[in-house]
Design a protein around this motif. Structure first.
Motif, PDB file in Angstrom:
ATOM      1  N   LEU A 104      38.080  15.756  34.316  1.00  0.00           N
ATOM      2  CA  LEU A 104      37.356  16.955  33.903  1.00  0.00           C
ATOM      3  C   LEU A 104      35.966  16.532  33.448  1.00  0.00           C
ATOM      4  CD1 LEU A 104      40.165  18.759  31.862  1.00  0.00           C
ATOM      5  CD2 LEU A 104      39.337  19.334  34.161  1.00  0.00           C
ATOM      6  N   LEU A 105      34.963  17.273  33.913  1.00  0.00           N
ATOM      7  CA  LEU A 105      33.572  16.911  33.644  1.00  0.00           C
ATOM      8  C   LEU A 105      32.966  17.839  32.606  1.00  0.00           C
ATOM      9  CD1 LEU A 105      34.198  15.337  36.204  1.00  0.00           C
ATOM     10  CD2 LEU A 105      32.066  16.169  37.202  1.00  0.00           C
ATOM     11  N   ALA A 106      32.047  17.306  31.839  1.00  0.00           N
ATOM     12  CA  ALA A 106      31.350  18.113  30.834  1.00  0.00           C
ATOM     13  C   ALA A 106      30.308  18.985  31.527  1.00  0.00           C
ATOM     14  CB  ALA A 106      30.680  17.208  29.814  1.00  0.00           C
ATOM     15  N   ALA A 107      30.421  20.296  31.317  1.00  0.00           N
ATOM     16  CA  ALA A 107      29.490  21.234  31.949  1.00  0.00           C
ATOM     17  C   ALA A 107      28.392  21.611  30.958  1.00  0.00           C
ATOM     18  CB  ALA A 107      30.237  22.467  32.450  1.00  0.00           C
ATOM     19  N   LEU A 108      27.665  20.616  30.513  1.00  0.00           N
ATOM     20  CA  LEU A 108      26.528  20.880  29.622  1.00  0.00           C
ATOM     21  C   LEU A 108      25.312  21.213  30.478  1.00  0.00           C
ATOM     22  CD1 LEU A 108      26.979  17.910  27.101  1.00  0.00           C
ATOM     23  CD2 LEU A 108      27.925  20.223  26.991  1.00  0.00           C
ATOM     24  N   GLY A 109      24.264  21.716  29.860  1.00  0.00           N
ATOM     25  CA  GLY A 109      23.036  21.974  30.586  1.00  0.00           C
ATOM     26  C   GLY A 109      22.415  20.666  31.051  1.00  0.00           C
ATOM     27  N   ALA A 110      21.537  20.761  32.054  1.00  0.00           N
ATOM     28  CA  ALA A 110      20.979  19.562  32.692  1.00  0.00           C
ATOM     29  C   ALA A 110      20.300  18.626  31.694  1.00  0.00           C
ATOM     30  CB  ALA A 110      19.997  19.969  33.776  1.00  0.00           C
ATOM     31  N   SER A 111      19.597  19.196  30.719  1.00  0.00           N
ATOM     32  CA  SER A 111      18.890  18.345  29.761  1.00  0.00           C
ATOM     33  C   SER A 111      19.538  18.391  28.379  1.00  0.00           C
ATOM     34  CB  SER A 111      17.428  18.779  29.667  1.00  0.00           C
ATOM     35  OG  SER A 111      17.379  20.146  29.369  1.00  0.00           O
ATOM     36  N   GLY A 162      34.500  10.808  13.331  1.00  0.00           N
ATOM     37  CA  GLY A 162      35.409  11.623  12.535  1.00  0.00           C
ATOM     38  C   GLY A 162      35.362  13.107  12.842  1.00  0.00           C
ATOM     39  N   LYS A 163      34.439  13.519  13.707  1.00  0.00           N
ATOM     40  CA  LYS A 163      34.292  14.946  14.024  1.00  0.00           C
ATOM     41  C   LYS A 163      34.879  15.264  15.393  1.00  0.00           C
ATOM     42  CE  LYS A 163      31.927  15.858  10.288  1.00  0.00           C
ATOM     43  NZ  LYS A 163      32.548  16.580   9.166  1.00  0.00           N
ATOM     44  N   ARG A 164      35.008  16.549  15.668  1.00  0.00           N
ATOM     45  CA  ARG A 164      35.540  17.003  16.954  1.00  0.00           C
ATOM     46  C   ARG A 164      34.580  18.007  17.578  1.00  0.00           C
ATOM     47  NH1 ARG A 164      38.696  19.605  12.959  1.00  0.00           N
ATOM     48  NH2 ARG A 164      38.505  21.869  13.020  1.00  0.00           N
ATOM     49  N   ALA A 165      34.809  18.261  18.874  1.00  0.00           N
ATOM     50  CA  ALA A 165      33.954  19.220  19.582  1.00  0.00           C
ATOM     51  C   ALA A 165      34.738  19.852  20.723  1.00  0.00           C
ATOM     52  CB  ALA A 165      32.726  18.507  20.136  1.00  0.00           C
ATOM     53  N   LEU A 166      34.394  21.097  21.003  1.00  0.00           N
ATOM     54  CA  LEU A 166      34.991  21.830  22.127  1.00  0.00           C
ATOM     55  C   LEU A 166      34.021  21.696  23.294  1.00  0.00           C
ATOM     56  CD1 LEU A 166      37.486  23.654  22.588  1.00  0.00           C
ATOM     57  CD2 LEU A 166      36.079  25.589  21.850  1.00  0.00           C
ATOM     58  N   VAL A 167      34.436  20.996  24.328  1.00  0.00           N
ATOM     59  CA  VAL A 167      33.516  20.677  25.419  1.00  0.00           C
ATOM     60  C   VAL A 167      33.823  21.564  26.620  1.00  0.00           C
ATOM     61  CG1 VAL A 167      32.574  18.832  26.841  1.00  0.00           C
ATOM     62  CG2 VAL A 167      33.514  18.291  24.580  1.00  0.00           C
ATOM     63  N   PRO A 168      32.825  22.278  27.140  1.00  0.00           N
ATOM     64  CA  PRO A 168      33.060  23.140  28.303  1.00  0.00           C
ATOM     65  C   PRO A 168      33.191  22.333  29.580  1.00  0.00           C
ATOM     66  CG  PRO A 168      30.731  23.161  27.718  1.00  0.00           C
ATOM     67  CD  PRO A 168      31.427  22.312  26.674  1.00  0.00           C
ATOM     68  N   THR A 169      34.008  22.837  30.498  1.00  0.00           N
ATOM     69  CA  THR A 169      34.111  22.185  31.816  1.00  0.00           C
ATOM     70  C   THR A 169      33.472  23.034  32.914  1.00  0.00           C
ATOM     71  OG1 THR A 169      36.222  23.194  32.413  1.00  0.00           O
ATOM     72  CG2 THR A 169      36.306  21.115  31.165  1.00  0.00           C
ATOM     73  N   ARG A 187      43.005  32.487  32.693  1.00  0.00           N
ATOM     74  CA  ARG A 187      41.893  32.589  33.653  1.00  0.00           C
ATOM     75  C   ARG A 187      40.541  32.298  32.999  1.00  0.00           C
ATOM     76  NH1 ARG A 187      45.664  32.213  35.973  1.00  0.00           N
ATOM     77  NH2 ARG A 187      46.652  33.527  37.545  1.00  0.00           N
ATOM     78  N   GLY A 188      40.592  31.875  31.750  1.00  0.00           N
ATOM     79  CA  GLY A 188      39.350  31.552  31.049  1.00  0.00           C
ATOM     80  C   GLY A 188      38.879  30.142  31.400  1.00  0.00           C
ATOM     81  N   GLU A 189      37.783  29.761  30.799  1.00  0.00           N
ATOM     82  CA  GLU A 189      37.240  28.423  31.033  1.00  0.00           C
ATOM     83  C   GLU A 189      38.155  27.359  30.431  1.00  0.00           C
ATOM     84  OE1 GLU A 189      33.405  27.723  29.243  1.00  0.00           O
ATOM     85  OE2 GLU A 189      33.098  25.901  30.438  1.00  0.00           O
ATOM     86  N   ILE A 190      38.390  26.306  31.171  1.00  0.00           N
ATOM     87  CA  ILE A 190      39.102  25.154  30.609  1.00  0.00           C
ATOM     88  C   ILE A 190      38.133  24.426  29.693  1.00  0.00           C
ATOM     89  CG2 ILE A 190      40.157  22.928  31.152  1.00  0.00           C
ATOM     90  CD1 ILE A 190      41.210  24.209  33.709  1.00  0.00           C
ATOM     91  N   LYS A 191      38.571  24.205  28.470  1.00  0.00           N
ATOM     92  CA  LYS A 191      37.750  23.484  27.497  1.00  0.00           C
ATOM     93  C   LYS A 191      38.538  22.300  26.971  1.00  0.00           C
ATOM     94  CE  LYS A 191      34.995  27.481  26.281  1.00  0.00           C
ATOM     95  NZ  LYS A 191      34.528  28.407  25.233  1.00  0.00           N
ATOM     96  N   VAL A 192      37.825  21.296  26.566  1.00  0.00           N
ATOM     97  CA  VAL A 192      38.456  20.057  26.112  1.00  0.00           C
ATOM     98  C   VAL A 192      38.089  19.831  24.650  1.00  0.00           C
ATOM     99  CG1 VAL A 192      38.585  17.558  26.458  1.00  0.00           C
ATOM    100  CG2 VAL A 192      38.339  19.091  28.432  1.00  0.00           C
ATOM    101  N   ILE A 193      39.108  19.649  23.828  1.00  0.00           N
ATOM    102  CA  ILE A 193      38.870  19.396  22.406  1.00  0.00           C
ATOM    103  C   ILE A 193      38.856  17.884  22.206  1.00  0.00           C
ATOM    104  CG2 ILE A 193      39.600  19.872  20.049  1.00  0.00           C
ATOM    105  CD1 ILE A 193      41.361  22.166  21.252  1.00  0.00           C
TER     106      ILE A 193
END
Ligand SMILES: O=c1ccn([C@H]2C[C@H](O)[C@@H](COP(=O)(O)OP(=O)(O)OP(=O)(O)O)O2)c(=O)[nH]1
Ligand SMILES: [Mg+2]
Length: 152
Positions: free
Chosen positions: A33-40, A48-55, A95-101
């Protein structure tokens, strides 16, 4: 090779242009699964922190299947970064976006860029469940023993 399963997917706007999910080798269990962040854009997970990463991806699993979001061992071994809720469960009717915690168990900030392979996903059959209430359960040798009852 066991049966193959077809999984329909779509790109959400921010996912378009990423490499389509595919098994990296014939014997690979899952797809990255790839991170779907903006180009820049970058996303930094402090120690110690966490994040919800969009795919940037949504899927439609066939009935009777689930998908599991699992860590990549390289990220865990090199950076202490893993999937907090592993295995994350993707329901067949989601049917929503797959996100990775992701969680950073390492001691340094971890920075993600667009297209980084952040986790992997496997598809597995699941049974429907009918719970049957009974007065008693059948006897077994183990019985209620657990949690180390067999020794070290
Ligand atoms: O790592 C994950 C786990 C779940 N999901 C999505 C797909 C899944 O079908 C939905 C619900 O997940 P889960 O059942 O684990 O979460 P919940 O807290 O029980 O939420 P819900 O009440 O929506 O079921 O969220 C992800 O995108 N990534
Ligand atoms: Mg749920």
């Amino acid at each position: 090779m066991t049966d193959r399963v077809t999984v329909d997917f779509i790109w959400l706007d921010h996912g378009r242009g990423l490499e389509a999910p595919r098994q990296q080798s014939t014997g690979a269990a899952g797809v990255d699964l790839l991170a779907a962040l903006g180009a820049s854009e970058t996303m930094t997970i402090e120690a110690g922190k966490r994040a919800l990463v969009p795919t940037g991806m949504a899927i439609a699993l066939p009935a009777g299947y689930e998908a599991q979001v699992r860590p990549r061992s390289g990220l865990a071994a090199k950076h202490g970064v893993t999937v907090l809720n592993t295995p994350g469960t993707i329901d067949a009717d989601y049917r929503g976006e797959i996100k990775v915690i992701l969680i950073n168990h390492g001691d340094a900030p971890f920075t993600i860029q667009r297209g980084d392979r952040i986790a992997q996903m496997v598809v597995a059959p699941v049974s429907g469940i009918d719970f049957q209430l009974r007065e008693n359960l059948d006897a077994t040798e183990r019985g209620a023993g657990g949690f180390g009852s067999t020794g070290r």
